[in-house]
Write a protein that holds these residues in place. Structure first.
Motif, mmCIF file in Angstrom:
data_model
loop_
_atom_site.group_PDB
_atom_site.id
_atom_site.type_symbol
_atom_site.label_atom_id
_atom_site.label_comp_id
_atom_site.label_asym_id
_atom_site.label_seq_id
_atom_site.Cartn_x
_atom_site.Cartn_y
_atom_site.Cartn_z
ATOM 1 N N GLN A 184 34.077 -8.578 13.662
ATOM 2 C CA GLN A 184 32.724 -9.446 14.118
ATOM 3 C C GLN A 184 33.191 -10.706 14.604
ATOM 4 O O GLN A 184 32.259 -11.486 15.196
ATOM 5 C CB GLN A 184 32.489 -10.017 12.322
ATOM 6 N N ALA A 185 34.271 -11.506 14.193
ATOM 7 C CA ALA A 185 34.839 -12.514 15.138
ATOM 8 C C ALA A 185 34.825 -12.408 16.655
ATOM 9 O O ALA A 185 34.288 -13.290 17.460
ATOM 10 C CB ALA A 185 36.152 -12.820 14.820
ATOM 11 N N ILE A 186 35.331 -11.354 16.996
ATOM 12 C CA ILE A 186 35.176 -10.807 18.516
ATOM 13 C C ILE A 186 33.741 -10.618 18.991
ATOM 14 O O ILE A 186 33.473 -11.180 19.836
ATOM 15 C CB ILE A 186 35.889 -9.320 18.694
ATOM 16 N N CYS A 187 32.941 -10.105 18.184
ATOM 17 C CA CYS A 187 31.443 -9.937 18.620
ATOM 18 C C CYS A 187 30.853 -11.232 18.735
ATOM 19 O O CYS A 187 29.927 -11.461 19.665
ATOM 20 C CB CYS A 187 30.533 -9.069 17.370
ATOM 21 N N ARG A 188 30.890 -12.170 17.866
ATOM 22 C CA ARG A 188 30.789 -13.565 17.752
ATOM 23 C C ARG A 188 30.899 -14.265 18.999
ATOM 24 O O ARG A 188 30.171 -15.035 19.730
ATOM 25 C CB ARG A 188 30.989 -14.421 16.530
ATOM 26 N N VAL A 189 32.305 -14.004 19.581
ATOM 27 C CA VAL A 189 32.694 -14.720 20.750
ATOM 28 C C VAL A 189 31.980 -14.218 21.969
ATOM 29 O O VAL A 189 31.561 -14.817 23.010
ATOM 30 C CB VAL A 189 34.082 -14.353 21.182
ATOM 31 N N GLU A 190 31.592 -12.939 21.920
ATOM 32 C CA GLU A 190 30.621 -12.282 23.180
ATOM 33 C C GLU A 190 29.058 -12.445 22.763
ATOM 34 O O GLU A 190 28.484 -12.064 23.647
ATOM 35 C CB GLU A 190 31.062 -10.757 22.882
ATOM 36 N N GLY A 191 28.910 -13.235 21.800
ATOM 37 C CA GLY A 191 27.569 -13.593 21.576
ATOM 38 C C GLY A 191 26.600 -12.448 20.985
ATOM 39 O O GLY A 191 25.484 -12.470 21.470
ATOM 40 N N SER A 209 42.174 2.949 14.673
ATOM 41 C CA SER A 209 43.265 2.573 15.400
ATOM 42 C C SER A 209 42.666 0.967 16.142
ATOM 43 O O SER A 209 41.450 1.064 16.448
ATOM 44 C CB SER A 209 43.305 3.437 16.677
ATOM 45 N N ILE A 210 43.540 -0.061 16.205
ATOM 46 C CA ILE A 210 43.045 -1.111 16.667
ATOM 47 C C ILE A 210 42.644 -1.034 18.261
ATOM 48 O O ILE A 210 41.601 -1.746 18.658
ATOM 49 C CB ILE A 210 44.154 -2.152 16.632
ATOM 50 N N ARG A 211 43.174 -0.441 18.881
ATOM 51 C CA ARG A 211 43.084 -0.127 20.217
ATOM 52 C C ARG A 211 41.811 0.507 20.516
ATOM 53 O O ARG A 211 40.954 0.193 21.414
ATOM 54 C CB ARG A 211 44.014 0.777 21.094
ATOM 55 N N GLN A 212 41.544 1.666 19.777
ATOM 56 C CA GLN A 212 40.590 2.326 19.856
ATOM 57 C C GLN A 212 39.014 1.627 19.552
ATOM 58 O O GLN A 212 37.809 1.907 19.845
ATOM 59 C CB GLN A 212 40.337 3.861 19.403
ATOM 60 N N THR A 213 39.558 0.789 18.405
ATOM 61 C CA THR A 213 38.397 -0.289 17.937
ATOM 62 C C THR A 213 37.759 -1.156 19.014
ATOM 63 O O THR A 213 36.787 -1.292 19.194
ATOM 64 C CB THR A 213 38.771 -1.195 16.583
ATOM 65 N N LEU A 214 38.707 -1.713 19.594
ATOM 66 C CA LEU A 214 38.698 -2.574 20.827
ATOM 67 C C LEU A 214 37.674 -1.885 21.986
ATOM 68 O O LEU A 214 36.679 -2.370 22.299
ATOM 69 C CB LEU A 214 39.896 -3.114 21.297
ATOM 70 N N LYS A 215 38.052 -0.622 21.986
ATOM 71 C CA LYS A 215 37.206 0.228 23.095
ATOM 72 C C LYS A 215 35.856 0.533 22.652
ATOM 73 O O LYS A 215 34.974 0.355 23.512
ATOM 74 C CB LYS A 215 38.083 1.382 23.408
ATOM 75 N N ALA A 216 35.625 0.776 21.203
ATOM 76 C CA ALA A 216 34.226 1.017 20.749
ATOM 77 C C ALA A 216 33.635 -0.265 20.850
ATOM 78 O O ALA A 216 32.244 -0.345 21.163
ATOM 79 C CB ALA A 216 34.481 1.624 19.459
ATOM 80 N N LEU A 217 34.185 -1.337 20.376
ATOM 81 C CA LEU A 217 33.560 -2.712 20.498
ATOM 82 C C LEU A 217 33.052 -3.084 21.789
ATOM 83 O O LEU A 217 32.028 -3.585 22.130
ATOM 84 C CB LEU A 217 34.380 -3.907 19.848
ATOM 85 N N GLU A 218 33.919 -2.801 23.102
ATOM 86 C CA GLU A 218 33.574 -3.247 24.259
ATOM 87 C C GLU A 218 32.216 -2.112 24.771
ATOM 88 O O GLU A 218 31.438 -2.959 25.225
ATOM 89 C CB GLU A 218 34.706 -2.723 25.228
ATOM 90 N N LYS A 219 32.254 -0.940 24.315
ATOM 91 C CA LYS A 219 31.220 -0.283 24.363
ATOM 92 C C LYS A 219 29.999 -0.759 24.252
ATOM 93 O O LYS A 219 28.676 -0.824 24.556
ATOM 94 C CB LYS A 219 31.436 1.283 24.180
ATOM 95 N N PHE A 220 29.915 -1.159 22.667
ATOM 96 C CA PHE A 220 28.848 -1.689 22.166
ATOM 97 C C PHE A 220 28.172 -2.884 22.615
ATOM 98 O O PHE A 220 27.120 -3.375 22.660
ATOM 99 C CB PHE A 220 29.313 -1.850 20.649
ATOM 100 N N VAL A 221 29.162 -3.760 22.905
ATOM 101 C CA VAL A 221 28.902 -5.262 23.492
ATOM 102 C C VAL A 221 28.228 -5.003 24.871
ATOM 103 O O VAL A 221 27.193 -5.663 25.083
ATOM 104 C CB VAL A 221 30.057 -6.038 23.689
ATOM 105 N N LEU A 222 28.745 -4.100 25.460
ATOM 106 C CA LEU A 222 28.174 -4.093 26.827
ATOM 107 C C LEU A 222 26.765 -3.341 26.661
ATOM 108 O O LEU A 222 25.666 -3.709 27.517
ATOM 109 C CB LEU A 222 28.844 -2.763 27.761
ATOM 110 N N GLU A 223 26.424 -2.532 25.842
ATOM 111 C CA GLU A 223 25.367 -1.734 25.621
ATOM 112 C C GLU A 223 24.050 -2.772 25.165
ATOM 113 O O GLU A 223 23.121 -2.970 25.655
ATOM 114 C CB GLU A 223 25.227 -0.598 24.973
ATOM 115 N N ALA A 224 24.716 -3.920 24.280
ATOM 116 C CA ALA A 224 23.846 -4.730 23.679
ATOM 117 C C ALA A 224 23.557 -5.774 24.766
ATOM 118 O O ALA A 224 22.499 -6.258 24.771
ATOM 119 C CB ALA A 224 24.442 -5.277 22.385
ATOM 120 N N LYS A 225 24.309 -6.111 25.401
ATOM 121 C CA LYS A 225 23.907 -7.091 26.444
ATOM 122 C C LYS A 225 22.903 -6.499 27.605
ATOM 123 O O LYS A 225 22.384 -7.383 28.086
ATOM 124 C CB LYS A 225 25.352 -7.663 27.200
#
Length: 226
Positions: A184-191, A209-225
């Motif tokens: 959630q903190a990472i998502c807030r940084v990304e707006g 997995s921490i690494r796979q979680t970051l990859k999933a978050l990246e995809k979600f953030v890109l799609e949301a933006k």
């Protein structure tokens, strides 16, 4: 250097992968499956304990990042200055180990409490040859002020004498609910705003997995933006 070259270099410096942009920088950024392991390792980060450490566990449990944050915290340096991974120079391991013995600048040399203390992070120590692992045992016995932080995915492949000379901690994949706050903190940084239940489902889907979680978050953030 031409103006175009300068602009290219400046642009290169600011381009970072999502994973690097949101990697753990301070102790509070780390997530542990076993809170007691986190409490124990924090003693080293705060300088209350000093010994060689071996972190073992599955891929994606953030062993390498934990090692770097621990080193940065215990030596009072910024994470960007703690670049100590000997596996990046595998072809030159033996001479680097000798440099450590000789007190040369291998890894990072620090003055802690007016005592010279060289230290180094060695990822995938199980990939070292039998002879190199035996040499590490000798270095540990000789370098009473130095410290190694080892990581491995395969503890059974690490020399038993080397394991015996370290404080060993198993890092497991944290449960989804333990990673949510960091995500959630990472998502807030990304707006981006994302509810806890959606995050838990996303993290659980990639196995935690921490690494796979970051990859999933990246995809979600890109799609949301978009």
């Amino acid at each position: 250097m031409s103006l175009s070259q300068t602009l290219i270099i400046k642009k290169w410096k600011i381009v970072m992968t999502f994973e690097n942009r949101h990697r753990a920088e301070v102790w509070s950024d780390l997530v542990f499956a076993d809170p007691q392991v986190g409490l124990d390792l924090r003693q080293y980060a705060e300088g209350k304990a000093f010994n060689n450490i071996l972190l073992h566990g599955p891929y994606g449990a953030a062993k390498s990042m934990t090692a770097k944050v621990l080193a940065a915290a215990s030596y009072g340096e910024r994470l960007s200055e703690v670049v100590l991974d000997i596996t990046e120079i595998q072809h030159d391991v033996d001479s680097r180990l000798q440099a450590f013995v000789d007190g040369g600048r291998y890894g990072y040399n620090a003055i802690v409490n007016q005592t010279f203390r060289p230290f180094a992070i060695m990822n995938e120590v199980d990939e070292f040859t039998r002879e190199q692992q035996l040499k590490l045992r000798g270095i540990i016995d000789e370098q009473v002020t130095g410290r190694f932080i080892f990581t491995t995915n395969n503890l059974e492949k690490v020399d038993g004498g080397l394991v015996d000379r370290c404080d060993c901690y198993e890092l497991e994949i944290p449960p989804a609910n333990a990673i949510v706050s960091r995500a959630q903190a990472i998502c807030r940084v990304e707006g981006i705003e994302i509810d806890e239940h959606t995050l838990q489902a996303m993290i659980a889907a990639v196995g935690g997995s921490i690494r796979q979680t970051l990859k999933a978050l990246e995809k979600f953030v890109l799609e949301a933006k978009q």
